[in-house]
Structures are given as structure tokens and as C-alpha cells.
Design a protein around this motif. Sequence first.
Motif, short mmCIF file in Angstrom:
data_model
loop_
_atom_site.label_atom_id
_atom_site.label_comp_id
_atom_site.label_asym_id
_atom_site.label_seq_id
_atom_site.Cartn_x
_atom_site.Cartn_y
_atom_site.Cartn_z
N LYS A 173 0.70 -1.95 0.49
CA LYS A 173 0.25 0.30 -0.62
C LYS A 173 0.69 1.30 -0.21
CE LYS A 173 -3.32 2.36 2.83
NZ LYS A 173 -4.55 2.41 4.34
N LEU A 174 1.94 1.12 0.67
CA LEU A 174 2.63 2.27 0.67
C LEU A 174 3.80 2.83 -0.13
CD1 LEU A 174 4.61 1.83 4.29
CD2 LEU A 174 3.12 4.08 3.79
N LEU A 175 3.82 1.75 -0.98
CA LEU A 175 4.99 1.21 -2.69
C LEU A 175 3.21 1.91 -3.55
CD1 LEU A 175 6.73 1.09 -4.64
CD2 LEU A 175 6.25 -1.10 -4.27
N PHE A 176 2.48 2.03 -3.55
CA PHE A 176 0.72 2.49 -4.38
C PHE A 176 1.08 3.75 -3.98
CE2 PHE A 176 -2.68 4.24 -5.37
CZ PHE A 176 -3.59 4.00 -6.19
N MET A 177 0.90 4.51 -3.19
CA MET A 177 1.15 5.96 -1.90
C MET A 177 2.05 6.46 -2.44
SD MET A 177 -1.51 6.32 0.31
CE MET A 177 -1.25 7.26 1.26
N GLU A 178 3.58 6.13 -2.65
CA GLU A 178 4.35 6.60 -3.06
C GLU A 178 4.34 6.99 -4.76
OE1 GLU A 178 8.30 5.26 -2.67
OE2 GLU A 178 9.94 6.89 -3.14
N MET A 179 4.26 5.55 -5.10
CA MET A 179 3.79 6.37 -6.69
C MET A 179 3.45 6.90 -7.24
SD MET A 179 6.49 4.34 -8.55
CE MET A 179 7.51 3.51 -7.51
N CYS A 180 2.17 7.39 -6.54
CA CYS A 180 1.24 8.10 -6.76
C CYS A 180 1.84 9.49 -7.00
CB CYS A 180 -0.29 8.23 -6.58
SG CYS A 180 -1.35 6.53 -7.12
N GLU A 181 2.27 9.74 -5.35
CA GLU A 181 3.15 11.23 -5.20
C GLU A 181 4.05 11.32 -5.64
OE1 GLU A 181 3.47 10.73 -0.70
OE2 GLU A 181 1.36 10.30 -0.49
#
Length: 471
Positions: A172-180
Amino acid sequence: EGKLPPQYSTGDPTSFAYPTARERWPVIITNAIDDAYRSVSDCEDAEKRDEGKKIIEELAKLKYEVQHDRELTPIRDDGYPDVALYNRELEQLGNPTWLNVPWLYSECYLFRRMSTSFSLSKHWKGYDVFARQKIKTFRSSRNAVLELAARYRDLVTKMRETTASPDPEAEKLLFMEMCEICLWGNATDLSLLTSLTYEDIQKLQGSEARKNSEKNILVNDLPAAYELLLKAKSEKPRGERQVDIVLDNAGFELFVDLVLAGYLLSAGLATTVVLHPKSIPWFVSDVLPSDFATLLNALASPRHFYETPSEEDELQNKTPTPLTEQEVGELSFLFSEWSTFHAEGQLMLRPNRFWTHPGSFWRLPHEDKNLFEDLKASELVVFKGDLNYRKLTGDAKWDPTTKFTEAIGPLGPGSGVNVLALRTCKADVVVGLKPGEDEKLRQMEGGGGDTGARKWAWNGKWAVVSFSKGA
Ligand code: F6P
Ligand code: MG
């Protein structure tokens, strides 16, 4: 659009529209004239050169009309049906003048009008008067590109090697980072370049900057968007799951859009990603299909792209620092990943003239039914950037605590479209804030204070990530 509050106008001294029309548009047109002038001077064909000179005169006339607050004149028919839309609305607005006209309409009109000078010519059809600027800024984002390329290769390689069961929280953190990453890539569009230096831009692009910026995301609905993609994945593990990205700017921002798209495909969060570019040169830096090709070509021959001295380098007798073997390897990895996705139809480019219409996206359901249906079929439609956000919310004077789902009107709940806006704030309109937050931001340095202007929202420092579920 019946339920929209009044829109921001170039006549309102507290709106960012005001300095935009008076200071930024003349600069944008001047830069376009300079670019066209260069191309005309390089031109060998006499007929083409003469035509080019005529285009330059038209652009100069346009600039004069803006600066002298003349009426907006009907757009000449260049064969595309949106001319009628533009002109009908112009009439409805009562033939306004440049310095007192709804901002959203007039800014779209400006770029549509510029494009007619080229599209009505014989030799300059399809000429992109902003291409030079776009390429130049993309080259100047080299450090950030290299940093992300290394990170991306590492990540995708690890994703393929890992057999251990995944850690849901880390994913989930990876997803958030990619989106950020994808979000902040928008902070650096060229229409703001009239006030930012290249150095400012580079500072905005590195990973350090991103960490520092997390606290500047005022609304962050990424967890809800992630839930949705995960749910789709578990419900149809082998089924078609499309994600759409309504693109904003070329160069570095398109690069990070591809980082996000590639990651979604590699992580199995989507099976196809459809990218929506513009069809005419738009808001200086927006993506045209040719910008996509330019980016892939740069990655295909990174040495050629980064090591050929630019005209400026030559003037200053500088040679660009050569890329290391490793850097070339990392860029080539991206090229091979993304061009394979593209070749296999998992990564598609789908232009549509709707994106360069003058109105807000409230008009989508009746202006382009097919496109609306397409977007409904998508798991998630990501809207990048400031202009897309202005169009989603109608560029209207909403109370900033209005719910995003309300402000996007016909694309909100019940529409069938899952909307995710990744927007750095570069205009007045903002919704979805907590009560008191706008007031607090206005009191910060440069926030606008008691002037009545929401200045904190003008410079891309703050962001909102808003989600609306279509079901
Ligand atoms: O800075 C304001 C502005 O020029 C707006 O007119 C426009 O909405 C925006 O910048 C373009 O930014 P973006 O490329 O993020 O849509
Ligand atoms: Mg843009």
C-alpha cells in the motif's frame, strides 16, 4: 452546469486570473512568437516562410488584443466541430473582452485561437509552437529522471523476483509513493515558468523534496483509490481491468505518469492503461501524441538525447556531462519496459478533441457520450494537474469545504465513473478542505492574508488528492 456557483474571471482583482491575463498570457504569446520566428528563419521554402510570417503577424495581433482588452472574436472555421462550440459560447457570454471574461473559457479560447493560425495554413499544420520549450525543460530535469529510473528498475526487478508472500502494508505504501511521485511531477508545468527558474524546478523534483512535501497534501484520498483497485484485482484476477490517465504536461510529468502506469501494470493493479493526450498545443506544456514519441525516443537513445550539446551549451562552450554505463542501462530498461507495454497494447494513447473543448467536465455526459461510456468502463480515471481539476470543478467559486463529490457534479457518485484527481494547486478553486483550513493557509506567509485572494493556492506548493466513487 446549472448548479455551478459563479466562475472565476479575469476581471476579478483577487483571482489568479487577473495577473494571468495581464502578465502571463502576453509572455506566453511572446514566447510562441519567438519560437515561430526561429522556425521561419530556418525555413528554406519561400512559400512556407511567407506563410510563417503571416502566422507571426496573427500571433502579434492576438497579443495586442489581449493587452488592449479587445473583444474576443469568433474562431475561424478550421474544419473541426469544436469551433461551433467555442463560438456559440462566446455569443452566450455576450462577446466579452479579454480582461473581464470567465477565466476557464478565455484561457481555453486563447490556445484554441492560437492553434487556428497554424491549422488554417498549408505548411504549418500540426506545428507545435511549444515543442522547443517542452524538450528543453525535459532535458533540464535529467537528475530527477535518472534518480527515478534507477528506483524504477530496482523496484520492478524485485517485484519479479519476489516469491515470498507480499506484505500488504508495504504494498500500500508503495502505491501511495508512486501516486505521490506522479502528483508532484505536476508541480513543474511550463505555464508557470514565467515565474520559476530551472533551479527552482530541479529542487521540486528530487526524492527529498517529495518527502518534505507530504505534509503539503491537504486532502489525501489515495487509500480509497487503492482499496478499489485491490478489490477489482481480487474479484477479477484474470479479467480486464483498465485504468485511465487524463494527462497533463509533457516532459518530466509525462515521465512520472509512465512510472505510475508501468508500476500499475507490473504490480497487476491494472491490465491496461489508457493515456489521454491533447490534440492541439495546449496550455504550453500539455502532452500531444508527438510528445509521447519524443519521450520514448529520448529513452531509446539516451546518449544522443542527453549528450548532444544544446544551442545554449554551444553558446556557453559547455559540454553536457556524459551518462554513466549504469545510467544508460537504467534508461534503456525503462524504454524496453514501456515500449513493450505499448507494443502489446497494454499501454495506449487515445486522443479526443473533448479534452480541448472550452467548458468544464460537467458537460462530458452530453458533449461526448462515447467518451463518457469509455470512462465508465474504467476501474479508475486519474485526472492529472491543475487545469483538469479546474475543469472537474467548473472553475467555480465553491466554498472550500464543499465536498469534492458535489463539486464535480455529473461525474460524481451515481455517474459510474471512479475519479481520482492528482492536483497541485495553481489556481483559485479548491474544495474538500476541512473547516478553517483555507483561513489558516491564508494567514501563512504569502497566503493572501486579508486581501481576499487565495494566494496560497497559486504556486503549486500545496496539493489535493481527491477521490469520488462512481457507484
Ligand atoms: O498557473 C495557472 C495555470 O496557468 C492555469 O491557468 C492552469 O490551470 C494551470 O496553470 C496549468 O497547469 P497544469 O499544467 O497543472 O494544468
Ligand atoms: Mg498543463
